[in-house]
Scaffold this motif. Structure first.
Motif, mmCIF file in Angstrom:
data_model
loop_
_atom_site.group_PDB
_atom_site.id
_atom_site.type_symbol
_atom_site.label_atom_id
_atom_site.label_comp_id
_atom_site.label_asym_id
_atom_site.label_seq_id
_atom_site.Cartn_x
_atom_site.Cartn_y
_atom_site.Cartn_z
ATOM 1 N N VAL A 66 0.864 -1.188 0.000
ATOM 2 C CA VAL A 66 0.000 0.000 0.000
ATOM 3 C C VAL A 66 0.896 1.233 0.000
ATOM 4 O O VAL A 66 1.634 1.473 0.956
ATOM 5 N N GLN A 67 0.860 1.986 -1.089
ATOM 6 C CA GLN A 67 1.669 3.205 -1.188
ATOM 7 C C GLN A 67 0.814 4.407 -0.806
ATOM 8 O O GLN A 67 -0.262 4.638 -1.352
ATOM 9 N N PHE A 68 1.315 5.208 0.171
ATOM 10 C CA PHE A 68 0.572 6.367 0.662
ATOM 11 C C PHE A 68 1.062 7.650 0.006
ATOM 12 O O PHE A 68 2.224 7.759 -0.410
ATOM 13 N N ASN A 69 0.175 8.611 -0.041
ATOM 14 C CA ASN A 69 0.519 9.955 -0.507
ATOM 15 C C ASN A 69 1.314 10.632 0.612
ATOM 16 O O ASN A 69 0.781 10.926 1.686
ATOM 17 N N GLU A 70 2.587 10.876 0.378
ATOM 18 C CA GLU A 70 3.452 11.398 1.438
ATOM 19 C C GLU A 70 3.070 12.806 1.863
ATOM 20 O O GLU A 70 3.490 13.278 2.923
ATOM 21 N N ASN A 71 2.275 13.507 1.075
ATOM 22 C CA ASN A 71 1.794 14.830 1.472
ATOM 23 C C ASN A 71 0.664 14.737 2.497
ATOM 24 O O ASN A 71 0.290 15.749 3.096
ATOM 25 N N ILE A 72 0.127 13.520 2.664
ATOM 26 C CA ILE A 72 -0.992 13.329 3.602
ATOM 27 C C ILE A 72 -0.576 12.518 4.818
ATOM 28 O O ILE A 72 -0.837 12.902 5.954
ATOM 29 N N VAL A 73 0.077 11.373 4.590
ATOM 30 C CA VAL A 73 0.416 10.492 5.707
ATOM 31 C C VAL A 73 1.768 9.845 5.478
ATOM 32 O O VAL A 73 2.092 9.408 4.362
ATOM 33 N N LEU A 74 2.574 9.801 6.517
ATOM 34 C CA LEU A 74 3.860 9.122 6.465
ATOM 35 C C LEU A 74 3.650 7.624 6.668
ATOM 36 O O LEU A 74 2.814 7.207 7.483
ATOM 37 N N CYS A 75 4.404 6.809 5.958
ATOM 38 C CA CYS A 75 4.196 5.363 6.037
ATOM 39 C C CYS A 75 4.442 4.838 7.449
ATOM 40 O O CYS A 75 3.764 3.909 7.901
ATOM 41 N N ARG A 76 5.380 5.443 8.187
ATOM 42 C CA ARG A 76 5.647 4.979 9.555
ATOM 43 C C ARG A 76 4.467 5.295 10.476
ATOM 44 O O ARG A 76 4.150 4.525 11.384
ATOM 45 N N TYR A 77 3.790 6.436 10.230
ATOM 46 C CA TYR A 77 2.596 6.745 11.012
ATOM 47 C C TYR A 77 1.463 5.790 10.636
ATOM 48 O O TYR A 77 0.716 5.337 11.509
ATOM 49 N N ALA A 78 1.351 5.476 9.352
ATOM 50 C CA ALA A 78 0.313 4.533 8.905
ATOM 51 C C ALA A 78 0.509 3.171 9.565
ATOM 52 O O ALA A 78 -0.458 2.520 9.967
ATOM 53 N N LYS A 79 1.779 2.758 9.700
ATOM 54 C CA LYS A 79 2.051 1.476 10.367
ATOM 55 C C LYS A 79 1.639 1.535 11.830
ATOM 56 O O LYS A 79 1.035 0.598 12.357
ATOM 57 N N LEU A 80 1.980 2.653 12.512
ATOM 58 C CA LEU A 80 1.566 2.800 13.910
ATOM 59 C C LEU A 80 0.047 2.704 14.039
ATOM 60 O O LEU A 80 -0.482 2.053 14.944
ATOM 61 N N TYR A 81 -0.653 3.379 13.114
ATOM 62 C CA TYR A 81 -2.119 3.385 13.139
ATOM 63 C C TYR A 81 -2.653 1.967 12.933
ATOM 64 O O TYR A 81 -3.539 1.505 13.658
ATOM 65 N N LEU A 82 -2.117 1.252 11.960
ATOM 66 C CA LEU A 82 -2.607 -0.088 11.647
ATOM 67 C C LEU A 82 -2.223 -1.104 12.718
ATOM 68 O O LEU A 82 -2.886 -2.126 12.874
ATOM 69 N N ASP A 83 -1.149 -0.833 13.463
ATOM 70 C CA ASP A 83 -0.751 -1.707 14.568
ATOM 71 C C ASP A 83 -1.531 -1.425 15.848
ATOM 72 O O ASP A 83 -1.504 -2.229 16.783
ATOM 73 N N SER A 84 -2.218 -0.280 15.906
ATOM 74 C CA SER A 84 -2.977 0.090 17.101
ATOM 75 C C SER A 84 -4.222 -0.794 17.225
ATOM 76 O O SER A 84 -4.581 -1.539 16.312
ATOM 77 N N GLU A 85 -4.884 -0.695 18.369
ATOM 78 C CA GLU A 85 -6.112 -1.480 18.561
ATOM 79 C C GLU A 85 -7.143 -1.139 17.497
ATOM 80 O O GLU A 85 -7.802 -2.024 16.948
ATOM 81 N N LEU A 86 -7.291 0.138 17.169
ATOM 82 C CA LEU A 86 -8.247 0.557 16.142
ATOM 83 C C LEU A 86 -7.878 -0.036 14.790
ATOM 84 O O LEU A 86 -8.734 -0.574 14.080
ATOM 85 N N GLY A 87 -6.590 0.069 14.425
ATOM 86 C CA GLY A 87 -6.164 -0.467 13.131
ATOM 87 C C GLY A 87 -6.296 -1.981 13.064
ATOM 88 O O GLY A 87 -6.770 -2.538 12.061
ATOM 89 N N ARG A 88 -5.882 -2.652 14.137
ATOM 90 C CA ARG A 88 -5.956 -4.127 14.165
ATOM 91 C C ARG A 88 -7.390 -4.619 14.034
ATOM 92 O O ARG A 88 -7.694 -5.524 13.248
ATOM 93 N N LEU A 89 -8.296 -4.017 14.818
ATOM 94 C CA LEU A 89 -9.702 -4.419 14.750
ATOM 95 C C LEU A 89 -10.304 -4.099 13.383
ATOM 96 O O LEU A 89 -11.124 -4.865 12.866
ATOM 97 N N SER A 90 -9.903 -2.969 12.804
ATOM 98 C CA SER A 90 -10.422 -2.592 11.484
ATOM 99 C C SER A 90 -9.998 -3.600 10.422
ATOM 100 O O SER A 90 -10.795 -3.988 9.562
ATOM 101 N N LEU A 91 -8.738 -4.053 10.475
ATOM 102 C CA LEU A 91 -8.256 -5.050 9.520
ATOM 103 C C LEU A 91 -9.009 -6.368 9.691
ATOM 104 O O LEU A 91 -9.385 -7.015 8.697
ATOM 105 N N GLU A 92 -9.223 -6.782 10.943
ATOM 106 C CA GLU A 92 -9.964 -8.012 11.179
ATOM 107 C C GLU A 92 -11.395 -7.885 10.687
ATOM 108 O O GLU A 92 -11.967 -8.827 10.145
#
Length: 784
Positions: A508-534
């Motif tokens: 998944v390639q992000f628009n760097e003007n909107i979100v940094l990939c390292r922040y996206a990883k933090l978000y997806l690793d969080s409880e909200l991100g994990r539950l959303s993926l499931e």
């Protein structure tokens, strides 16, 4: 009565356990002898004219089961086989019921013991249980062997038959005979179904299933059954004429066809066509839609079909989508009901009930019911209770929207979803969904972006998505999301994975003007991100697809805020790494415990910006130390919470124990006490204690706790002790933070005077007295 019958069956099975027979052969032999005894019993009743009833079989008197009991044990086997051969010869109805070859090859000693056991044990029960023996036998076999029928729970079969609206004398057809077969013994059901007297039609190509269905007919004295041996797809048994396409039609059809059955002779089926291909040709890959089309062809003009299918079948593409769209466009789909996962013992496939009605009362609408999360958890399989069944039936009959449980959806809305019949597309009663919505509320000040790369640039955070191919070069500002559940669900690079492992990821390639990939990883690793993926995962085995990821959202602060979050995250990772190393050192070198405790406390209490939830999780991970203590409850003893007897009374002893720990923290180096955590570090919560005390709000619990602490330690500690609470996994955890007191803190003793003094040594509280007490106060408080 059931218990006694089960004992007889278990005893018979134990007798044969050391024999050379296989498990299935043992069961067949036991069942056939029970059937032989049953036939003999009813023949004797007929001969005595006790009942005015005729049976489709006749036994000569010398062939009765009881005649074997008086036989010489050395000739019993020979007489048994002679009797069974004669019975089958003179009764076409009983032909093939008795596995004579098994009797011929079994040692006489086993047979003698088995026959005597059945005679002396079962003979005493048959007059009481009689036709219920079929019910008991099905229950006895269900956890043992699937060769004699489906492991479909009786509760699910009952739900399907109630949804079908089957009346007492109405005929029914089941092409798979996995639901209809249960109607052979209607006493296994509750309510009106137990009185069912209609005719049941069915077919099966499984020889053992066919044999067992005939046995159940005899044991249940139910001869309103026409079950035939054959393949409903390739050689349907119920036809009005010899024409392949002239199927007999039924007003009521119920079924649970094999899921993803290989579709042999697909070309022949497609070539013969006829009424069964009115809505399209099913694919070669499986027979799921072939079964559905066969039932539609056998459904009368105003008939109704209730069938159990896999959830995946309702969202598939290509040929199946074409058939599904035709059925939806013809307004035949009345309802779709999702069932709990693991409802079967033998499979974890998610199932739905699909209701097709040619005489719908609600036109141009389909009702979706999300009953997936309403079940009673059991060791072997999840179960539906009477309450769950009644809720589904009532919701279906009322055909209306009920919160997140059900929704009546127009045909146009279904077409807009590309003819998907997935319940989750229209209504979602998932507990995770509620948690996700609560967590999303925490991001309401951030801007929301979609993962759908087909939207306008200003509405999406994603530039592109693709399945990873081994060796392909990664794009800038990308994360990699695993298509299956794994420890490394979200990565920023794939360097440590093998080429085969890499192919299970989506880039998944992000628009760097909107979100940094390292922040996206933090978000997806969080409880909200994990539950959303499931939550967005679809399919039988919950695999993620690019189509699934299009449903995902991300909430993004300004880039400057993202950088601050990332900086703090790096500090937390460093702290976590250090704490992990301390834990390892503590095990390797226990003598270093005092130094490690001091360093650990500094790290924990220096992390002032860490959330209480994360801090609790870290403390639990560290476990009890000099500065950390766990207690399950404060006011009550454990036994009064879990097994109360009579009026619940607050325990002074338990409260005193906890407050001793608080006093010891204050008199030493400070620390944290967690209430709602067991000694082993399991989060149990104080909710059950609150319920036992009839405390409705956590604020009241904290207030009572504060009053008790100040009562025993004095008002001066109010600035030294901070009480708070967090909710983790729907459990209330109380945090008692204690900072070091500048002066000694004494605790009220038995004479109601402040005289008891406690300090913290290792992970325990210790009382000090006399000279040792004076020496400690002098050394510890002289510079404070």
């Amino acid at each position: 009565m059931k218990t006694e019958v089960v004992k007889v069956l278990n005893r018979a099975n134990d007798i044969l356990r050391e024999s050379p027979l296989s498990r299935i052969e043992r069961y067949k032999l036991i069942i056939s002898l029970i059937t032989y005894h049953h036939i003999s019993y009813h023949q004797e009743i007929m001969e005595k004219r006790v009942l005015n009833h005729r049976y489709p079989y006749y036994l000569p008197e010398h062939c009765h089961f009881n005649s074997l009991v008086n036989s010489d044990r050395y000739s019993l086997k020979e007489q048994l086989i002679s009797n069974l051969v004669e019975i089958e010869t003179k009764n076409d109805f009983l032909n093939g019921i008795f596995p004579i070859s098994l009797f011929q090859h079994l040692d006489s000693n086993y047979l003698v013991e088995l026959i005597m056991s059945i005679h002396y044990s079962y003979d005493k029960l048959i007059s009481d249980c009689d036709t219920q023996i079929g019910v008991f036998l099905q229950e006895w076999l269900s956890p043992r062997e699937g060769n004699f029928g489906s492991d479909l729970p009786i509760q699910v079969a009952e739900l399907m038959l109630l949804l079908l609206g089957l009346t007492k004398n109405e005929d029914i057809y089941d092409p798979s005979f996995r639901v209809g077969g249960m109607l052979i013994s209607p006493k296994s059901f509750d309510g009106t179904l137990s009185e069912y007297q209609g005719f049941t039609y069915g077919e099966t190509k499984q020889l053992d299933e066919f044999w067992f269905a005939r046995v159940l007919m005899i044991l249940s004295n139910n001869f309103n059954v026409d079950v035939r041996l054959g393949d409903a797809l390739l050689n349907p048994q119920f036809k009005e004429s010899n024409s392949y396409d002239d199927l007999k039609t039924f007003n009521k059809i119920v079924s649970f066809p094999p899921i993803n059955q290989k579709f042999f002779n697909h070309e022949e089926w497609s070539y013969l066509g006829g009424k069964r291909t009115t809505f399209g040709i099913p694919p070669k890959s499986n027979a799921n839609y072939a079964w559905l089309l066969h039932q539609l062809a056998a459904l009368a003009p105003e008939g109704k079909l209730v069938t159990l299918v896999s959830s995946q079948m309702l969202v598939t593409d290509r040929a199946e989508l074409y058939i599904r769209s035709a059925l939806i466009s013809e307004d035949l789909i009345e309802a779709v009901i999702s069932l709990p996962s693991k409802i079967l013992q033998s499979s974890s496939v998610d199932l739905c009930i699909l209701i097709i009605n040619k005489n719908k009362s609600e036109k141009l609408k389909t009702l979706f019911i999300d009953a997936k999360y309403d079940y009673l958890k059991s060791r072997r399989a999840n179960e539906l209770t009477r309450e769950h069944i009644n809720n589904i039936i009532q919701t279906y009959n009322e055909f209306q929207d009920i919160g997140t449980y059900s929704k009546a959806v127009s045909l146009d809305d279904i077409k807009a979803k590309n003819y998907s019949l997935a319940v989750k597309e229209y209504v979602d009663n998932s507990p995770n969904k509620k948690i996700i919505e609560r967590l999303q509320h925490n991001h309401k000040t951030f801007k929301e972006y979609s993962f759908n790369s087909s939207l306008e640039l200003d509405k999406r955070a994603v530039l592109s998505m693709r399945r990873v191919k081994a060796g392909s070069e990664a794009k800038a500002n990308s994360v990699f999301i695993s298509t299956v559940q794994s420890r490394n669900r979200v990565l920023t690079n794939l360097d440590e994975l093998t080429p085969q492992q890499q192919e299970h990821y989506i880039e998944v390639q992000f628009n760097e003007n909107i979100v940094l990939c390292r922040y996206a990883k933090l978000y997806l690793d969080s409880e909200l991100g994990r539950l959303s993926l499931e939550h967005i995962s679809s399919g039988t085995f919950a695999r993620l697809s690019i189509k699934d990821l299009h449903k995902l959202k991300i909430y993004v602060p300004e880039k400057s805020e993202q950088l601050k979050v990332l900086e703090l995250a790096n500090k937390l990772e460093a702290a976590e790494s250090t704490l992990t190393r301390y834990k390892s050192d503590l095990i390797t070198n226990p003598s270093s415990a005092p130094e490690i405790a001091n360093q650990t406390n500094r790290i924990i209490f220096d992390l002032s910006e860490i959330s209480d939830i994360e801090r609790v999780k870290i403390l639990v991970e560290i476990n009890e130390t000099k500065g950390i203590e766990f207690k399950q409850f404060f006011f009550l003893k454990e036994q009064d919470v879990y097994n109360p007897s009579g009026k619940v009374v607050r325990s002074e002893e338990e409260q005193t124990k906890v407050i001793k720990n608080i006093a010891s923290f204050l008199n030493t180096d400070g620390g944290t006490l967690l209430l709602g955590v067991s000694d082993s570090g399991k989060l149990v919560g104080i909710d059950r204690e609150m319920s036992a005390l009839n405390l409705q709000k956590i604020e009241k619990y904290l207030k009572d706790l504060e009053n008790k602490v100040t009562n025993l330690l004095g008002d001066s500690i109010s600035k030294l002790v901070r009480l708070s609470s967090v909710i983790i996994d729907d459990k209330n955890i109380v945090i008692v933070d204690c900072i070091t007191s500048p002066e000694p803190i004494f605790m009220k003793g038995e004479n109601n005077k402040y005289q008891d003094f406690y300090i913290r040594r290792s992970s325990e509280s210790e009382a000090l007295y006399g000279y040792e007490l004076l020496k400690y106060i002098e050394m510890h408080f002289k510079n404070k």
